[in-house]
Scaffold this motif. Structure first.
Motif, PDB file in Angstrom:
ATOM      1  N   ASP A 225      12.949 -23.698 -34.682  1.00  0.00           N
ATOM      2  CA  ASP A 225      14.069 -22.751 -34.656  1.00  0.00           C
ATOM      3  C   ASP A 225      13.852 -21.684 -33.580  1.00  0.00           C
ATOM      4  O   ASP A 225      14.807 -21.275 -32.902  1.00  0.00           O
ATOM      5  N   TYR A 226      12.640 -21.234 -33.422  1.00  0.00           N
ATOM      6  CA  TYR A 226      12.349 -20.267 -32.362  1.00  0.00           C
ATOM      7  C   TYR A 226      12.522 -20.903 -30.980  1.00  0.00           C
ATOM      8  O   TYR A 226      12.990 -20.259 -30.034  1.00  0.00           O
ATOM      9  N   LEU A 227      12.136 -22.180 -30.858  1.00  0.00           N
ATOM     10  CA  LEU A 227      12.314 -22.878 -29.593  1.00  0.00           C
ATOM     11  C   LEU A 227      13.790 -23.065 -29.278  1.00  0.00           C
ATOM     12  O   LEU A 227      14.213 -22.903 -28.119  1.00  0.00           O
ATOM     13  N   THR A 228      14.580 -23.384 -30.286  1.00  0.00           N
ATOM     14  CA  THR A 228      16.018 -23.543 -30.077  1.00  0.00           C
ATOM     15  C   THR A 228      16.656 -22.219 -29.681  1.00  0.00           C
ATOM     16  O   THR A 228      17.514 -22.166 -28.789  1.00  0.00           O
TER      17      THR A 228
ATOM     18  N   MET B   2      24.592 -19.308 -33.211  1.00  0.00           N
ATOM     19  CA  MET B   2      25.043 -20.303 -32.230  1.00  0.00           C
ATOM     20  C   MET B   2      23.953 -21.340 -31.982  1.00  0.00           C
ATOM     21  O   MET B   2      24.231 -22.550 -31.924  1.00  0.00           O
ATOM     22  N   GLY B   3      22.727 -20.901 -31.828  1.00  0.00           N
ATOM     23  CA  GLY B   3      21.627 -21.835 -31.612  1.00  0.00           C
ATOM     24  C   GLY B   3      21.438 -22.773 -32.773  1.00  0.00           C
ATOM     25  O   GLY B   3      21.106 -23.954 -32.583  1.00  0.00           O
ATOM     26  N   ASP B   4      21.656 -22.265 -33.985  1.00  0.00           N
ATOM     27  CA  ASP B   4      21.506 -23.106 -35.177  1.00  0.00           C
ATOM     28  C   ASP B   4      22.643 -24.114 -35.294  1.00  0.00           C
ATOM     29  O   ASP B   4      22.449 -25.237 -35.775  1.00  0.00           O
ATOM     30  N   ALA B   5      23.838 -23.739 -34.824  1.00  0.00           N
ATOM     31  CA  ALA B   5      25.000 -24.613 -34.979  1.00  0.00           C
ATOM     32  C   ALA B   5      25.075 -25.690 -33.904  1.00  0.00           C
ATOM     33  O   ALA B   5      25.591 -26.787 -34.152  1.00  0.00           O
ATOM     34  N   LEU B   6      24.586 -25.402 -32.707  1.00  0.00           N
ATOM     35  CA  LEU B   6      24.691 -26.362 -31.610  1.00  0.00           C
ATOM     36  C   LEU B   6      23.591 -27.406 -31.677  1.00  0.00           C
ATOM     37  O   LEU B   6      22.447 -27.102 -31.988  1.00  0.00           O
TER      38      LEU B   6
ATOM     39  N   GLU C  62      15.452 -16.156 -41.427  1.00  0.00           N
ATOM     40  CA  GLU C  62      15.838 -16.968 -42.591  1.00  0.00           C
ATOM     41  C   GLU C  62      17.036 -16.367 -43.309  1.00  0.00           C
ATOM     42  O   GLU C  62      17.920 -17.086 -43.802  1.00  0.00           O
ATOM     43  N   GLN C  63      17.098 -15.034 -43.328  1.00  0.00           N
ATOM     44  CA  GLN C  63      18.219 -14.378 -44.001  1.00  0.00           C
ATOM     45  C   GLN C  63      19.536 -14.638 -43.267  1.00  0.00           C
ATOM     46  O   GLN C  63      20.575 -14.863 -43.901  1.00  0.00           O
ATOM     47  N   ILE C  64      19.497 -14.644 -41.949  1.00  0.00           N
ATOM     48  CA  ILE C  64      20.707 -14.887 -41.170  1.00  0.00           C
ATOM     49  C   ILE C  64      21.110 -16.350 -41.237  1.00  0.00           C
ATOM     50  O   ILE C  64      22.291 -16.684 -41.429  1.00  0.00           O
ATOM     51  N   LEU C  65      20.135 -17.244 -41.126  1.00  0.00           N
ATOM     52  CA  LEU C  65      20.453 -18.675 -41.113  1.00  0.00           C
ATOM     53  C   LEU C  65      20.593 -19.256 -42.516  1.00  0.00           C
ATOM     54  O   LEU C  65      21.086 -20.382 -42.674  1.00  0.00           O
ATOM     55  N   GLN C  66      20.114 -18.493 -43.495  1.00  0.00           N
ATOM     56  CA  GLN C  66      20.214 -18.894 -44.905  1.00  0.00           C
ATOM     57  C   GLN C  66      19.526 -20.230 -45.176  1.00  0.00           C
ATOM     58  O   GLN C  66      20.049 -21.108 -45.864  1.00  0.00           O
ATOM     59  N   ARG C  67      18.345 -20.380 -44.604  1.00  0.00           N
ATOM     60  CA  ARG C  67      17.513 -21.571 -44.838  1.00  0.00           C
ATOM     61  C   ARG C  67      16.112 -21.283 -44.306  1.00  0.00           C
ATOM     62  O   ARG C  67      15.919 -20.350 -43.513  1.00  0.00           O
ATOM     63  N   PRO C  68      15.123 -22.062 -44.732  1.00  0.00           N
ATOM     64  CA  PRO C  68      13.772 -21.884 -44.188  1.00  0.00           C
ATOM     65  C   PRO C  68      13.753 -22.207 -42.684  1.00  0.00           C
ATOM     66  O   PRO C  68      14.488 -23.077 -42.212  1.00  0.00           O
TER      67      PRO C  68
END
Length: 374
Positions: free
Chosen positions: A320-323, A226-230, A309-315
């Motif tokens: 990303d930790y802040l998000t 969710m954090g990666d998508a928003l 990285e495995q879950i988000l499938q990208r570096p």
């Protein structure tokens, strides 16, 4: 006391704090130095005696400044003071602008509204009170001191919160603030007088509940996705909604909303509620920052980069930790609201501007006894 000191005329100034909460703290610091300031600013040939006392825990609201001055005049007469000055946290108005101070020559009293002074209240009070005493003695034609060699309007140079003086003709001088800037200063002063640090410390269980919710949320990869998508805008909206819901919950669950009544005029109730909202907003915002920082640290310790990285499938990187901490903290504020229901009722209610908790430890010189009120 030497013989020369006995020959000097004595003027007794009573300094009354109402309610005995934030105003009493300002009065206590001012009392220790007021005699010296009066000697420096008014007359060094007078023995200045300062008496410190409390006013009502819940001063009359419906009568405004007149009721306050009448109560103060009665206290002055009862205690045989020459002059009485009241420090209050009541937000008062005159000519539809904030009232900073008021003097009454016929009653030999004056009051200072601490919120109208803004944030530097002690410094502004140090500047204002000697001038108010000097003006009262001059208007009363007291021969023990020379007349003030300055016009009442000159106080505007020494106290930034005071914009102009009204009602000079009848000896009832009102020192008022400006319109827009004065209202902003008044709101800032109300938050200062409401002691947001006390509200912050009082919400410790809320913060613990939020941390517990955040720790649990960090273990679910759904939150990661969710954090990666928003985007940043949607995350900001979620944060604002979470904090707004938390403040609303605190007000509703603990009965912090001030309702207009015969004792509390509508305008005063509106100011009280605005002061409560601003105090809680500041306290919960600081709590959110603490929660966010803690969530970042916990996330960095618990979540390995390779797993993320495995879950988000990208570096991934620091952003990303802040998000992740951002969305987790926002959602955890809802859990914090549940935790706030476990707080001590007295502690949470202290955040309401119109409510004053039991005041212990303040000594009223009237009768030499400590007093407390509910």
């Amino acid at each position: 006391m030497t013989h020369s000191e006995q020959d000097r005329p004595e003027i007794v100034v009573g300094l009354v704090a109402t309610p005995p909460d934030h105003p009493a703290r300002v009065a206590a610091r001012l009392t220790a130095e007021l005699a010296g300031r009066l000697a420096e600013r008014v007359d060094a040939d007078v023995r200045w005696t300062i008496r410190e006392g409390w006013g009502e825990v819940a001063p009359r609201r419906d009568g405004g400044v007149e009721a306050l001055l009448e109560d103060l005049a009665q206290r002055r007469a009862d205690d045989r003071w020459d002059i009485a000055i009241c420090l209050t946290d009541l937000p008062l108005h005159a000519d539809r602008v904030p009232l900073v101070a008021q003097t009454s020559a016929r009653r030999a009293v004056a009051m200072v509204s601490l919120p109208a002074l803004g944030l530097p209240q002690l410094r502004a009070t140090r500047a204002a009170v000697p001038d108010l005493v000097s003006r009262l003695l001059t208007d009363a034609s007291d021969r023990r001191v020379p007349p003030a060699g300055w016009a009442p309007a000159e106080i505007t140079r020494r106290v930034p919160a005071i914009h102009r003086v009204v009602g000079e003709a009848d000896g009832e001088l009102g020192y008022v603030a400006s319109g827009l800037v004065g209202r902003v200063r008044l709101l800032a002063g109300m938050v200062r007088a409401n002691r947001p640090g006390r509200a912050l410390l009082g919400l410790s269980k809320l913060l613990v509940g939020a941390f517990g919710t955040a720790a649990f949320a960090l273990t679910t990869d759904t939150i990661w996705q969710m954090g990666d998508a928003l985007g940043g805008l949607r995350l900001a909206v979620i944060m604002v909604l979470g904090l707004t819901a938390l403040v609303a919950w605190l007000i509703v669950a603990h009965g912090l909303w001030e309702k207009p009544s015969r004792e509390t005029p509508t305008e005063l109730a509106r100011l009280f509620n605005l002061g409560t909202i601003l105090t809680l907003t500041l306290a919960t915002s600081v709590s959110y920052v603490v929660l966010f920082v803690g969530t970042v640290l916990v996330g960095a310790l618990l979540i390995d980069t390779s797993v993320l990285e495995q879950i988000l499938q990208r570096p991934v990187n620091v952003s990303d930790y802040l998000t992740l901490a951002w969305i987790t903290s926002s959602l955890a504020t809802v859990g914090g609201a549940i935790g706030s229901g476990l707080e001590n009722e007295e502690t949470v209610r202290a955040a309401a501007y119109g409510y004053h908790p039991q005041a212990d430890g303040w000594r009223d010189e009237k009768g030499g006894q400590s007093r407390s009120g509910g």
